[in-house]
Scaffold this motif. Structure first.
Motif, PDB file in Angstrom:
ATOM      1  N   UNK A   1       0.830  -1.205   0.000  1.00 13.23           N
ATOM      2  CA  UNK A   1       0.000   0.000   0.000  1.00 13.23           C
ATOM      3  C   UNK A   1       0.866   1.258   0.000  1.00 13.23           C
ATOM      4  N   UNK A   2       1.923   1.231   0.800  1.00 11.27           N
ATOM      5  CA  UNK A   2       2.833   2.377   0.853  1.00 11.27           C
ATOM      6  C   UNK A   2       3.578   2.554  -0.466  1.00 11.27           C
ATOM      7  N   UNK A   3       4.029   1.444  -1.046  1.00 12.32           N
ATOM      8  CA  UNK A   3       4.768   1.506  -2.317  1.00 12.32           C
ATOM      9  C   UNK A   3       3.895   2.067  -3.435  1.00 12.32           C
ATOM     10  N   UNK A   4       2.598   1.797  -3.371  1.00 16.49           N
ATOM     11  CA  UNK A   4       1.664   2.286  -4.398  1.00 16.49           C
ATOM     12  C   UNK A   4       1.172   3.703  -4.124  1.00 16.49           C
ATOM     13  N   UNK A   5       1.625   4.311  -3.030  1.00 15.25           N
ATOM     14  CA  UNK A   5       1.244   5.681  -2.713  1.00 15.25           C
ATOM     15  C   UNK A   5      -0.204   5.825  -2.276  1.00 15.25           C
ATOM     16  N   UNK A   6      -0.752   4.792  -1.654  1.00 12.94           N
ATOM     17  CA  UNK A   6      -2.168   4.794  -1.281  1.00 12.94           C
ATOM     18  C   UNK A   6      -2.438   5.262   0.150  1.00 12.94           C
ATOM     19  N   UNK A   7      -1.378   5.518   0.904  1.00 10.37           N
ATOM     20  CA  UNK A   7      -1.547   5.938   2.297  1.00 10.37           C
ATOM     21  C   UNK A   7      -1.157   7.413   2.430  1.00 10.37           C
ATOM     22  N   UNK A   8      -2.049   8.187   3.024  1.00  9.59           N
ATOM     23  CA  UNK A   8      -1.785   9.605   3.268  1.00  9.59           C
ATOM     24  C   UNK A   8      -1.689   9.846   4.766  1.00  9.59           C
ATOM     25  N   UNK A   9      -0.731  10.656   5.166  1.00 11.62           N
ATOM     26  CA  UNK A   9      -0.625  11.091   6.556  1.00 11.62           C
ATOM     27  C   UNK A   9      -0.693  12.611   6.540  1.00 11.62           C
TER      28      UNK A   9
END
Length: 72
Positions: free
Chosen positions: A32-40
């Protein structure tokens, strides 16, 4: 948006996503992180070990979670 209460003053992003039931397994976080799907706090996050603190907002798949701490 839902509050997710943590025990300590901070928590790592990968642990938080599992605690929030946003992922089934901790190993799901990496993809998920590698695909840029998580925002903080509105910005794409790629670091699984990112330290989160009370008030931070994590977004994933249309869901938003706020880091909350227990009242002392």
């Amino acid at each position: 948006m839902s509050d997710v209460t943590i025990r300590d003053a901070d928590i790592r992003l990968g642990q938080f996503l599992k605690l929030a039931d946003a992922v089934e397994q901790g190993s799901d976080v990496k993809a998920l992180l590698a695909d840029g799907l998580v925002l903080v706090n509105g910005e794409i996050e790629t670091r699984r070990g990112r330290q989160l603190h009370a008030g931070d907002v994590v977004a994933l798949g249309g869901q938003k979670f706020t880091v909350a701490t227990r009242a002392k």
